[in-house]
Design a protein around this motif. Structure first.
Motif, PDB file in Angstrom:
ATOM      1  N   ALA A 214      12.911  11.167 -12.125  1.00  0.00           N
ATOM      2  CA  ALA A 214      14.337  11.468 -12.260  1.00  0.00           C
ATOM      3  C   ALA A 214      14.546  12.857 -12.838  1.00  0.00           C
ATOM      4  CB  ALA A 214      15.013  10.420 -13.137  1.00  0.00           C
ATOM      5  N   ARG A 215      13.530  13.396 -13.505  1.00  0.00           N
ATOM      6  CA  ARG A 215      13.607  14.741 -14.089  1.00  0.00           C
ATOM      7  C   ARG A 215      12.830  15.767 -13.257  1.00  0.00           C
ATOM      8  NH1 ARG A 215      11.063  14.028 -19.613  1.00  0.00           N
ATOM      9  NH2 ARG A 215      11.437  16.287 -19.775  1.00  0.00           N
ATOM     10  N   ILE A 216      12.471  15.399 -12.046  1.00  0.00           N
ATOM     11  CA  ILE A 216      11.761  16.316 -11.152  1.00  0.00           C
ATOM     12  C   ILE A 216      12.610  16.528  -9.904  1.00  0.00           C
ATOM     13  CG2 ILE A 216       9.682  16.717  -9.790  1.00  0.00           C
ATOM     14  CD1 ILE A 216       8.194  14.828 -11.704  1.00  0.00           C
ATOM     15  N   GLY A 217      12.874  17.776  -9.562  1.00  0.00           N
ATOM     16  CA  GLY A 217      13.638  18.106  -8.370  1.00  0.00           C
ATOM     17  C   GLY A 217      12.837  18.996  -7.443  1.00  0.00           C
ATOM     18  N   VAL A 218      13.307  19.107  -6.214  1.00  0.00           N
ATOM     19  CA  VAL A 218      12.658  19.950  -5.214  1.00  0.00           C
ATOM     20  C   VAL A 218      13.679  20.953  -4.686  1.00  0.00           C
ATOM     21  CG1 VAL A 218      11.527  20.033  -2.960  1.00  0.00           C
ATOM     22  CG2 VAL A 218      11.036  18.145  -4.541  1.00  0.00           C
ATOM     23  N   HIS A 219      13.289  22.212  -4.681  1.00  0.00           N
ATOM     24  CA  HIS A 219      14.160  23.264  -4.154  1.00  0.00           C
ATOM     25  C   HIS A 219      13.645  23.740  -2.812  1.00  0.00           C
ATOM     26  CE1 HIS A 219      14.929  27.777  -3.812  1.00  0.00           C
ATOM     27  NE2 HIS A 219      16.074  27.199  -3.527  1.00  0.00           N
ATOM     28  N   THR A 220      14.551  23.899  -1.858  1.00  0.00           N
ATOM     29  CA  THR A 220      14.176  24.464  -0.569  1.00  0.00           C
ATOM     30  C   THR A 220      15.161  25.541  -0.163  1.00  0.00           C
ATOM     31  OG1 THR A 220      13.540  23.925   1.715  1.00  0.00           O
ATOM     32  CG2 THR A 220      15.471  22.804   0.847  1.00  0.00           C
ATOM     33  N   CYS A 221      14.629  26.573   0.485  1.00  0.00           N
ATOM     34  CA  CYS A 221      15.455  27.645   1.028  1.00  0.00           C
ATOM     35  C   CYS A 221      14.642  28.356   2.098  1.00  0.00           C
ATOM     36  CB  CYS A 221      15.903  28.619  -0.072  1.00  0.00           C
ATOM     37  SG  CYS A 221      14.589  29.698  -0.699  1.00  0.00           S
ATOM     38  N   PRO A 222      15.238  29.242   2.883  1.00  0.00           N
ATOM     39  CA  PRO A 222      14.498  29.973   3.912  1.00  0.00           C
ATOM     40  C   PRO A 222      13.849  31.242   3.385  1.00  0.00           C
ATOM     41  CG  PRO A 222      16.810  30.462   4.131  1.00  0.00           C
ATOM     42  CD  PRO A 222      16.691  29.499   2.983  1.00  0.00           C
ATOM     43  N   GLY A 223      13.490  31.229   2.111  1.00  0.00           N
ATOM     44  CA  GLY A 223      12.931  32.417   1.486  1.00  0.00           C
ATOM     45  C   GLY A 223      14.041  33.361   1.072  1.00  0.00           C
ATOM     46  N   GLY A 224      13.755  34.198   0.109  1.00  0.00           N
ATOM     47  CA  GLY A 224      14.724  35.183  -0.327  1.00  0.00           C
ATOM     48  C   GLY A 224      14.007  36.295  -1.056  1.00  0.00           C
ATOM     49  N   ASP A 225      13.800  37.418  -0.391  1.00  0.00           N
ATOM     50  CA  ASP A 225      13.053  38.519  -0.977  1.00  0.00           C
ATOM     51  C   ASP A 225      13.571  39.816  -0.389  1.00  0.00           C
ATOM     52  OD1 ASP A 225      10.945  39.829  -2.436  1.00  0.00           O
ATOM     53  OD2 ASP A 225       9.831  39.992  -0.564  1.00  0.00           O
ATOM     54  N   GLN A 226      13.905  40.770  -1.258  1.00  0.00           N
ATOM     55  CA  GLN A 226      14.407  42.077  -0.825  1.00  0.00           C
ATOM     56  C   GLN A 226      15.586  41.908   0.156  1.00  0.00           C
ATOM     57  OE1 GLN A 226      11.195  44.674   0.416  1.00  0.00           O
ATOM     58  NE2 GLN A 226       9.880  44.007  -1.254  1.00  0.00           N
ATOM     59  N   SER A 228      16.248  39.599   2.229  1.00  0.00           N
ATOM     60  CA  SER A 228      15.887  39.103   3.544  1.00  0.00           C
ATOM     61  C   SER A 228      15.312  37.694   3.396  1.00  0.00           C
ATOM     62  CB  SER A 228      14.869  40.032   4.209  1.00  0.00           C
ATOM     63  OG  SER A 228      14.624  39.648   5.552  1.00  0.00           O
ATOM     64  N   THR A 229      15.179  36.989   4.524  1.00  0.00           N
ATOM     65  CA  THR A 229      14.639  35.631   4.526  1.00  0.00           C
ATOM     66  C   THR A 229      13.500  35.544   5.536  1.00  0.00           C
ATOM     67  OG1 THR A 229      16.191  34.883   6.228  1.00  0.00           O
ATOM     68  CG2 THR A 229      16.894  34.649   3.931  1.00  0.00           C
ATOM     69  N   HIS A 230      12.689  34.477   5.402  1.00  0.00           N
ATOM     70  CA  HIS A 230      11.592  34.326   6.348  1.00  0.00           C
ATOM     71  C   HIS A 230      11.813  33.226   7.382  1.00  0.00           C
ATOM     72  CE1 HIS A 230      10.422  30.899   3.921  1.00  0.00           C
ATOM     73  NE2 HIS A 230       9.945  31.628   2.928  1.00  0.00           N
ATOM     74  N   SER A 231      12.813  32.353   7.189  1.00  0.00           N
ATOM     75  CA  SER A 231      12.939  31.239   8.132  1.00  0.00           C
ATOM     76  C   SER A 231      14.369  30.737   8.298  1.00  0.00           C
ATOM     77  CB  SER A 231      12.023  30.084   7.700  1.00  0.00           C
ATOM     78  OG  SER A 231      12.251  29.718   6.343  1.00  0.00           O
ATOM     79  N   LEU A 232      15.344  31.608   8.108  1.00  0.00           N
ATOM     80  CA  LEU A 232      16.732  31.202   8.290  1.00  0.00           C
ATOM     81  C   LEU A 232      17.020  30.830   9.741  1.00  0.00           C
ATOM     82  CD1 LEU A 232      19.470  30.837   6.839  1.00  0.00           C
ATOM     83  CD2 LEU A 232      19.994  33.212   7.433  1.00  0.00           C
ATOM     84  N   ASP A 233      16.201  31.331  10.655  1.00  0.00           N
ATOM     85  CA  ASP A 233      16.404  31.035  12.076  1.00  0.00           C
ATOM     86  C   ASP A 233      15.867  29.661  12.480  1.00  0.00           C
ATOM     87  OD1 ASP A 233      13.857  32.014  11.496  1.00  0.00           O
ATOM     88  OD2 ASP A 233      13.539  32.800  13.513  1.00  0.00           O
ATOM     89  N   VAL A 234      15.247  28.942  11.556  1.00  0.00           N
ATOM     90  CA  VAL A 234      14.736  27.604  11.834  1.00  0.00           C
ATOM     91  C   VAL A 234      15.832  26.586  11.539  1.00  0.00           C
ATOM     92  CG1 VAL A 234      13.037  25.861  11.156  1.00  0.00           C
ATOM     93  CG2 VAL A 234      12.363  28.268  11.317  1.00  0.00           C
ATOM     94  N   ASP A 235      16.060  25.683  12.466  1.00  0.00           N
ATOM     95  CA  ASP A 235      17.119  24.685  12.315  1.00  0.00           C
ATOM     96  C   ASP A 235      16.840  23.796  11.099  1.00  0.00           C
ATOM     97  OD1 ASP A 235      19.099  22.763  12.555  1.00  0.00           O
ATOM     98  OD2 ASP A 235      18.789  22.450  14.701  1.00  0.00           O
ATOM     99  N   TYR A 236      17.772  23.788  10.161  1.00  0.00           N
ATOM    100  CA  TYR A 236      17.662  22.975   8.944  1.00  0.00           C
ATOM    101  C   TYR A 236      17.464  21.495   9.290  1.00  0.00           C
ATOM    102  CZ  TYR A 236      18.590  23.814   3.915  1.00  0.00           C
ATOM    103  OH  TYR A 236      18.489  24.039   2.571  1.00  0.00           O
ATOM    104  N   ALA A 237      18.044  21.068  10.413  1.00  0.00           N
ATOM    105  CA  ALA A 237      17.978  19.650  10.783  1.00  0.00           C
ATOM    106  C   ALA A 237      16.548  19.198  11.027  1.00  0.00           C
ATOM    107  CB  ALA A 237      18.824  19.403  12.028  1.00  0.00           C
TER     108      ALA A 237
END
Length: 354
Positions: A214-226, A228-237
């Motif tokens: 209950a005190r552990i979470g998971v974060h996901t995103c398409p990367g975020g550096d400078q 820019s992103t590395h996988s925003l073009d991948v369908d989240y679904a």
């Protein structure tokens, strides 16, 4: 009760700390002087977050070389030519390659937590790297005398100790950074790599009790550096149904930077377990425009049309500076976005009667 709101983790390093890091690399200051500068940056970051009304703070990852590589800082069994991660703007980040075993963390995140809790007056959240990310250190060709399965056994043990140390050290939440989840689908659209990542992370998460998870979470995103992103073009679904198989008590989802947030929210509503809290991203660190509190409020209210308000939270889409050398976003801009998140979340909670 309100709606909980939390930072994801990294804040751009202070100018003083960046100067100290450069001076240390050039041999002009020693380890003790760098440590003092780092502590000052941690204290200043936490103080600023508290001034903004943030009910939960982080240390801004001021002491980490990066969100991903802190556990292997100084590890001798590494070569520089590991996996390369390309970003949409053309720049890349390269991981090191493991050359021998046994695999051991050189730094555990509880060290950062201990420092942060000395300065914080509110609960402290601690980000850790997911074991799936560190599994990328192992080379495709293998390592003589150190089979991949033995490496994964060692990695799972080390990741468990990293998380447990933060729980025992009083972290409000421990957040596994799983930015490689969406990237996995870019590398392998069949989903096999992603399934392996989920299985490895669950291998660790299942070692914890229900109360601990209950005190552990998971974060996901398409990367975020400078910026820019590395996988925003991948369908989240393609990611979300598998993501929610992870045995965690909370999920921190990048959403503000999505082109169609309502589509994502519909998938979340369909697949998220009923007993977890969903933190939706309401500010986008990649976008240089500062969101208004009203924009944040409206994003929260949109999310509340799809998800139960009492299981909803807000966050930043991702860290503002996950690598120490990323200066594309200023500290003032990051704090302005955080202020908007805190104020806009409170506005939405009032509108929802929470």
């Amino acid at each position: 009760m309100g709606i909980p709101t939390e930072p994801i983790g990294s804040i751009p390093r202070s100018p003083e700390l960046l100067a100290a890091l450069q001076a240390h690399a050039q041999g002009r200051i020693d380890d003790a002087e760098l440590a003092a500068s780092t502590d000052q940056a941690v204290a200043a970051t936490i103080s600023r977050l508290e001034e903004l009304g943030s009910p939960v703070v982080t240390d801004g990852e001021q002491a980490k070389p990066s969100f991903a590589t802190y556990p292997i800082s100084g590890l001798p069994d590494l070569a520089p030519d590991g996996a390369v991660i390309p970003f949409a703007d053309g720049h890349t980040r390269q991981l090191p390659r493991l050359t021998g075993g046994p695999f051991r963390y050189t730094v555990q995140a509880a060290r950062y937590l201990e420092t942060a809790r000395r300065y914080a007056k509110v609960p402290v959240k601690q980000a850790v790297i997911a074991p799936s990310a560190l599994s990328l250190l192992y080379p495709a060709g293998g390592i003589d005398g150190y089979p991949r399965e033995t490496f994964l056994d060692d990695l799972a043990d080390q990741a468990e100790a990293d998380i447990r140390g933060c729980l025992d050290g009083g972290a409000h939440m421990v957040q596994l950074d799983f930015t490689e989840g969406r990237l996995a689908l870019k590398l392998d659209p069949s989903g096999g790599v992603l399934d392996d990542f989920v299985a490895l992370n669950n291998r660790v998460l299942e070692r914890f009790s229900g109360g601990e998870r209950a005190r552990i979470g998971v974060h996901t995103c398409p990367g975020g550096d400078q910026d820019s992103t590395h996988s925003l073009d991948v369908d989240y679904a393609g990611l979300l149904p598998r993501l929610f198989q992870l045995r965690a008590g909370a999920f921190y989802l990048q959403l503000a930077g999505e082109p169609d947030p309502e589509k994502v929210l519909a998938v979340v509503a369909e697949h998220a377990p009923p007993d977890v809290r969903i933190f939706v991203g309401v500010v986008d660190p990649v976008d240089p425009v500062v969101e208004t509190p009203e924009q944040v409020r409206d994003r929260v209210l949109t999310a509340a049309r799809h998800l139960p308000a009492d299981r909803l939270g807000t966050c930043d889409d991702c860290g503002f500076s996950p690598f120490a050398d990323d200066t594309s976003t200023s500290r003032d801009l990051a704090f302005a976005k955080i202020r908007a998140r805190v104020e806009g979340t409170a506005m939405a909670a009032r509108d929802l009667g929470l």
